[in-house]
Motif scaffolding. Structure first.
Motif, PDB file in Angstrom:
ATOM      1  N   MET A 106       0.841  -1.198   0.000  1.00 51.56           N
ATOM      2  CA  MET A 106       0.000   0.000   0.000  1.00 51.56           C
ATOM      3  C   MET A 106       0.879   1.252   0.000  1.00 51.56           C
ATOM      4  SD  MET A 106      -2.713   1.313   2.911  1.00 51.56           S
ATOM      5  CE  MET A 106      -3.691  -0.182   2.833  1.00 51.56           C
ATOM      6  N   LYS A 107       0.541   2.215  -0.839  1.00 51.77           N
ATOM      7  CA  LYS A 107       1.300   3.455  -0.874  1.00 51.77           C
ATOM      8  C   LYS A 107       1.134   4.218   0.435  1.00 51.77           C
ATOM      9  CE  LYS A 107       1.137   4.260  -5.871  1.00 51.77           C
ATOM     10  NZ  LYS A 107       0.709   5.207  -6.940  1.00 51.77           N
ATOM     11  N   PRO A 108       2.217   4.855   0.917  1.00 53.85           N
ATOM     12  CA  PRO A 108       2.097   5.612   2.174  1.00 53.85           C
ATOM     13  C   PRO A 108       1.244   6.858   1.993  1.00 53.85           C
ATOM     14  CG  PRO A 108       4.231   6.006   1.173  1.00 53.85           C
ATOM     15  CD  PRO A 108       3.570   4.911   0.359  1.00 53.85           C
ATOM     16  N   ASN A 109       0.628   7.286   3.083  1.00 54.07           N
ATOM     17  CA  ASN A 109      -0.123   8.531   3.119  1.00 54.07           C
ATOM     18  C   ASN A 109       0.900   9.663   3.245  1.00 54.07           C
ATOM     19  OD1 ASN A 109      -2.156  10.412   3.376  1.00 54.07           O
ATOM     20  ND2 ASN A 109      -2.620   9.904   5.501  1.00 54.07           N
ATOM     21  N   LYS A 110       1.064  10.453   2.211  1.00 54.28           N
ATOM     22  CA  LYS A 110       2.095  11.492   2.187  1.00 54.28           C
ATOM     23  C   LYS A 110       1.559  12.779   2.814  1.00 54.28           C
ATOM     24  CE  LYS A 110       4.606   9.692  -1.794  1.00 54.28           C
ATOM     25  NZ  LYS A 110       5.206  10.004  -3.119  1.00 54.28           N
ATOM     26  N   ILE A 111       2.193  13.158   3.938  1.00 53.64           N
ATOM     27  CA  ILE A 111       1.781  14.343   4.692  1.00 53.64           C
ATOM     28  C   ILE A 111       2.871  15.401   4.602  1.00 53.64           C
ATOM     29  CG2 ILE A 111       1.186  15.250   6.974  1.00 53.64           C
ATOM     30  CD1 ILE A 111       0.222  12.408   7.693  1.00 53.64           C
ATOM     31  N   LEU A 112       2.494  16.608   4.210  1.00 55.39           N
ATOM     32  CA  LEU A 112       3.435  17.727   4.157  1.00 55.39           C
ATOM     33  C   LEU A 112       3.126  18.693   5.291  1.00 55.39           C
ATOM     34  CD1 LEU A 112       5.688  19.305   2.619  1.00 55.39           C
ATOM     35  CD2 LEU A 112       3.831  20.554   1.485  1.00 55.39           C
ATOM     36  N   LEU A 113       4.122  18.934   6.153  1.00 51.08           N
ATOM     37  CA  LEU A 113       3.983  19.935   7.215  1.00 51.08           C
ATOM     38  C   LEU A 113       4.466  21.277   6.676  1.00 51.08           C
ATOM     39  CD1 LEU A 113       5.394  18.039  10.331  1.00 51.08           C
ATOM     40  CD2 LEU A 113       3.064  18.074   9.434  1.00 51.08           C
ATOM     41  N   THR A 114       3.693  22.308   6.935  1.00 52.05           N
ATOM     42  CA  THR A 114       4.087  23.628   6.453  1.00 52.05           C
ATOM     43  C   THR A 114       3.783  24.685   7.509  1.00 52.05           C
ATOM     44  OG1 THR A 114       3.915  25.191   4.603  1.00 52.05           O
ATOM     45  CG2 THR A 114       1.884  24.076   5.274  1.00 52.05           C
ATOM     46  N   GLY A 115       4.526  25.775   7.443  1.00 53.28           N
ATOM     47  CA  GLY A 115       4.447  26.863   8.421  1.00 53.28           C
ATOM     48  C   GLY A 115       5.781  27.581   8.386  1.00 53.28           C
ATOM     49  N   TYR A 116       6.161  28.246   9.487  1.00 54.40           N
ATOM     50  CA  TYR A 116       7.495  28.863   9.566  1.00 54.40           C
ATOM     51  C   TYR A 116       8.450  27.827  10.142  1.00 54.40           C
ATOM     52  CZ  TYR A 116       5.443  33.367   8.424  1.00 54.40           C
ATOM     53  OH  TYR A 116       4.798  34.389   7.779  1.00 54.40           O
ATOM     54  N   ILE A 117       8.866  26.916   9.297  1.00 54.90           N
ATOM     55  CA  ILE A 117       9.662  25.768   9.724  1.00 54.90           C
ATOM     56  C   ILE A 117      11.128  25.977   9.360  1.00 54.90           C
ATOM     57  CG2 ILE A 117      10.037  23.291   9.338  1.00 54.90           C
ATOM     58  CD1 ILE A 117       7.019  23.044   8.816  1.00 54.90           C
ATOM     59  N   GLY A 118      12.017  25.707  10.325  1.00 55.33           N
ATOM     60  CA  GLY A 118      13.446  25.734  10.060  1.00 55.33           C
ATOM     61  C   GLY A 118      14.145  27.041  10.292  1.00 55.33           C
ATOM     62  N   TYR A 119      13.455  28.038  10.865  1.00 55.90           N
ATOM     63  CA  TYR A 119      14.030  29.373  11.023  1.00 55.90           C
ATOM     64  C   TYR A 119      14.662  29.624  12.402  1.00 55.90           C
ATOM     65  CZ  TYR A 119      11.876  30.756   6.630  1.00 55.90           C
ATOM     66  OH  TYR A 119      11.531  30.857   5.295  1.00 55.90           O
ATOM     67  N   LYS A 120      14.729  28.607  13.233  1.00 59.85           N
ATOM     68  CA  LYS A 120      15.287  28.737  14.585  1.00 59.85           C
ATOM     69  C   LYS A 120      14.550  29.810  15.385  1.00 59.85           C
ATOM     70  CE  LYS A 120      19.792  26.851  13.389  1.00 59.85           C
ATOM     71  NZ  LYS A 120      21.255  26.976  13.427  1.00 59.85           N
ATOM     72  N   ASN A 121      13.240  29.746  15.288  1.00 54.83           N
ATOM     73  CA  ASN A 121      12.358  30.569  16.105  1.00 54.83           C
ATOM     74  C   ASN A 121      11.719  29.643  17.132  1.00 54.83           C
ATOM     75  OD1 ASN A 121       9.544  31.420  16.835  1.00 54.83           O
ATOM     76  ND2 ASN A 121      10.123  33.265  15.741  1.00 54.83           N
ATOM     77  N   PHE A 122      11.872  29.947  18.423  1.00 54.80           N
ATOM     78  CA  PHE A 122      11.430  29.007  19.450  1.00 54.80           C
ATOM     79  C   PHE A 122       9.952  28.660  19.320  1.00 54.80           C
ATOM     80  CE2 PHE A 122       9.383  28.217  23.531  1.00 54.80           C
ATOM     81  CZ  PHE A 122      10.026  27.044  23.887  1.00 54.80           C
ATOM     82  N   GLY A 123       9.106  29.657  19.102  1.00 51.88           N
ATOM     83  CA  GLY A 123       7.679  29.389  19.009  1.00 51.88           C
ATOM     84  C   GLY A 123       7.360  28.424  17.885  1.00 51.88           C
ATOM     85  N   ASP A 124       7.947  28.646  16.722  1.00 51.30           N
ATOM     86  CA  ASP A 124       7.684  27.776  15.577  1.00 51.30           C
ATOM     87  C   ASP A 124       8.321  26.400  15.754  1.00 51.30           C
ATOM     88  OD1 ASP A 124       6.186  29.719  14.102  1.00 51.30           O
ATOM     89  OD2 ASP A 124       8.066  30.741  13.695  1.00 51.30           O
ATOM     90  N   ASP A 125       9.492  26.355  16.394  1.00 50.78           N
ATOM     91  CA  ASP A 125      10.108  25.050  16.668  1.00 50.78           C
ATOM     92  C   ASP A 125       9.299  24.262  17.690  1.00 50.78           C
ATOM     93  OD1 ASP A 125      12.138  25.545  14.878  1.00 50.78           O
ATOM     94  OD2 ASP A 125      13.544  26.266  16.389  1.00 50.78           O
ATOM     95  N   LEU A 126       8.716  24.952  18.652  1.00 49.21           N
ATOM     96  CA  LEU A 126       7.836  24.292  19.621  1.00 49.21           C
ATOM     97  C   LEU A 126       6.616  23.693  18.920  1.00 49.21           C
ATOM     98  CD1 LEU A 126       6.955  23.703  22.571  1.00 49.21           C
ATOM     99  CD2 LEU A 126       5.936  25.991  22.613  1.00 49.21           C
ATOM    100  N   LEU A 127       6.001  24.467  18.044  1.00 48.10           N
ATOM    101  CA  LEU A 127       4.850  23.960  17.288  1.00 48.10           C
ATOM    102  C   LEU A 127       5.243  22.753  16.443  1.00 48.10           C
ATOM    103  CD1 LEU A 127       3.228  27.292  16.041  1.00 48.10           C
ATOM    104  CD2 LEU A 127       2.507  25.876  17.964  1.00 48.10           C
ATOM    105  N   PHE A 128       6.427  22.816  15.849  1.00 48.74           N
ATOM    106  CA  PHE A 128       6.897  21.720  15.008  1.00 48.74           C
ATOM    107  C   PHE A 128       7.076  20.443  15.830  1.00 48.74           C
ATOM    108  CE2 PHE A 128      10.234  19.256  12.879  1.00 48.74           C
ATOM    109  CZ  PHE A 128       9.701  19.159  11.612  1.00 48.74           C
ATOM    110  N   GLU A 129       7.725  20.570  16.999  1.00 43.99           N
ATOM    111  CA  GLU A 129       7.926  19.387  17.845  1.00 43.99           C
ATOM    112  C   GLU A 129       6.593  18.769  18.264  1.00 43.99           C
ATOM    113  OE1 GLU A 129       8.912  19.038  22.297  1.00 43.99           O
ATOM    114  OE2 GLU A 129      10.877  18.891  21.327  1.00 43.99           O
ATOM    115  N   ILE A 130       5.641  19.608  18.665  1.00 43.36           N
ATOM    116  CA  ILE A 130       4.340  19.099  19.105  1.00 43.36           C
ATOM    117  C   ILE A 130       3.617  18.409  17.946  1.00 43.36           C
ATOM    118  CG2 ILE A 130       2.071  19.741  19.996  1.00 43.36           C
ATOM    119  CD1 ILE A 130       3.479  22.103  21.431  1.00 43.36           C
ATOM    120  N   ALA A 131       3.634  19.045  16.769  1.00 42.47           N
ATOM    121  CA  ALA A 131       2.960  18.454  15.610  1.00 42.47           C
ATOM    122  C   ALA A 131       3.559  17.101  15.255  1.00 42.47           C
ATOM    123  CB  ALA A 131       3.048  19.405  14.416  1.00 42.47           C
ATOM    124  N   ILE A 132       4.890  17.021  15.265  1.00 45.16           N
ATOM    125  CA  ILE A 132       5.565  15.749  14.961  1.00 45.16           C
ATOM    126  C   ILE A 132       5.212  14.684  15.986  1.00 45.16           C
ATOM    127  CG2 ILE A 132       7.831  14.636  15.041  1.00 45.16           C
ATOM    128  CD1 ILE A 132       7.358  15.815  12.362  1.00 45.16           C
TER     129      ILE A 132
END
Length: 359
Positions: free
Chosen positions: A1-27
């Motif tokens: 079965m093909k995997p369900n491909k999920i793309l995360l998007t937002g302000y990702i990778g900019y070394k901003n604590f708030g956005d990195d926190l959101l990224f960790e929680i989402a993951i």
């Protein structure tokens, strides 16, 4: 079965604590879903985003050159906006030509992929402000493509209700539900006032709050109260150099510290004075009293999650009002029942998001 491909998007990778926190929680919330392939998109070709792999080693990171290529989202089953203020525009006007180009781009990037099976969703999204109705129309074109959309505050909710966006929920930022909080017994004897500012180029007159915070920090230090300047990301170089020379300073750096170690800074503080929304969330979650400096309406909304009558300063307030705010902190009490209700509301929406991602 093909995997369900999920793309995360937002302000990702900019070394901003708030956005990195959101990224960790989402993951953390999606990584155990069965048969998925998780990717994240980074739209700045100049940044080093290798630190993102520590949150999820199997992550696929796609680097783009500033903009999303036409029909790019067709590669994915789900495009998941993980939070932050990603839909806004401070421009006072937009040319007709630019509007038409963006309208066509949105049609190719959202409407066609939706027709061909790609689904869009988001949680904890901030919307606005807008200074031109055409930009709002462009964002309506995008957001009307969403299968499910949770917004983080009442102002964003009212914006979207007003333009008749469907499948809309009022919840909050994912960080309100952050579960990896430090134990209470790690608190040290060190007590200090954290000052957590940001430059705000959108309203140059609001830069006054940084000058006043410098005077306030000097006042506290002269009265034997230690201060600690904490930045959620790198800021104006001249400002940073000035503060580093005179005060204890910490800047979020995900290459050198963890989310948890950064959160502990706030747990060990006596109080927090901040114009950064995510620092208010973290202070409130670890029961550290705070004063918000309202650069943006989202700071007032965040404050009201924790207090019935929060202490909120205007960026144009003078030093005396900061001193009064500090004395008032002794009597302020957290509204834990309201926070609990908000956490439950967020969990309900998160369950809907997980159900949507599994489909």
């Amino acid at each position: 079965m093909k995997p369900n491909k999920i793309l995360l998007t937002g302000y990702i990778g900019y070394k901003n604590f708030g956005d990195d926190l959101l990224f960790e929680i989402a993951i953390e919330r999606i990584k155990d879903l069965p048969n998925i392939e998780v990717s994240a998109v980074v739209t700045d070709p100049s940044i080093n985003f290798d630190y993102l792999y520590k949150y999820y080693p199997n992550l696929k990171i796609i680097r783009l050159n500033r903009s999303i290529p036409k029909l790019f989202y067709l590669k994915f089953n789900k495009v998941y906006y993980i939070g932050g203020g990603v839909f806004f525009d401070y421009n006072q006007k937009i040319s007709s030509l630019k509007f038409l180009k963006k309208y066509l781009s949105n049609f190719l990037n959202f409407k066609i992929p939706k027709l061909l099976g790609t689904e869009f969703g988001g949680i904890g999204i901030g919307v606005g402000p807008y200074f031109h109705k055409q930009t709002l129309a462009l964002h309506r074109q995008v957001l009307s493509s969403f299968e499910i959309l949770g917004v983080r505050d009442k102002k964003s909710y009212d914006f979207l209700k007003g333009i008749k966006i469907k499948n809309l929920y009022l919840s909050n930022d994912l960080s309100v539900g952050y579960e990896k909080l430090p134990d209470n017994d790690i608190i040290t004897s060190l007590k200090e006032v954290i000052i957590c500012p940001r430059s705000y180029s959108h309203k140059p007159e609001f830069e006054k709050h940084i000058i006043t915070l410098l005077d306030f920090a000097k006042f506290l230090e002269e009265n034997n109260i230690k201060t600690h300047w904490v930045f959620l990301q790198e800021d104006d170089e001249n400002l940073m150099n000035k503060i580093k020379q005179n005060f204890r300073t910490t800047i979020w750096n995900p290459d050198l510290m963890s989310i948890l170690s950064f959160v502990k800074l706030f747990q060990n503080a006596e109080a927090v004075f901040s114009s950064r929304m995510h620092s208010l969330f973290i202070a409130g979650l670890v029961n550290t009293s705070f004063v918000a400096i309202e650069l943006h309406p989202k700071l007032k909304y965040a404050s009201e999650l924790f207090y019935e009558n929060p202490i909120i300063l205007n960026p144009l307030d003078d030093l005396d009002k900061y001193k009064v705010a500090y004395t008032k902190l002794k009597n302020i009490v957290f509204n834990k029942s309201k926070l609990k209700k908000e956490e439950e509301c967020l969990e309900v929406l998160n369950s809907k998001i997980l159900g949507w991602l599994k489909k």
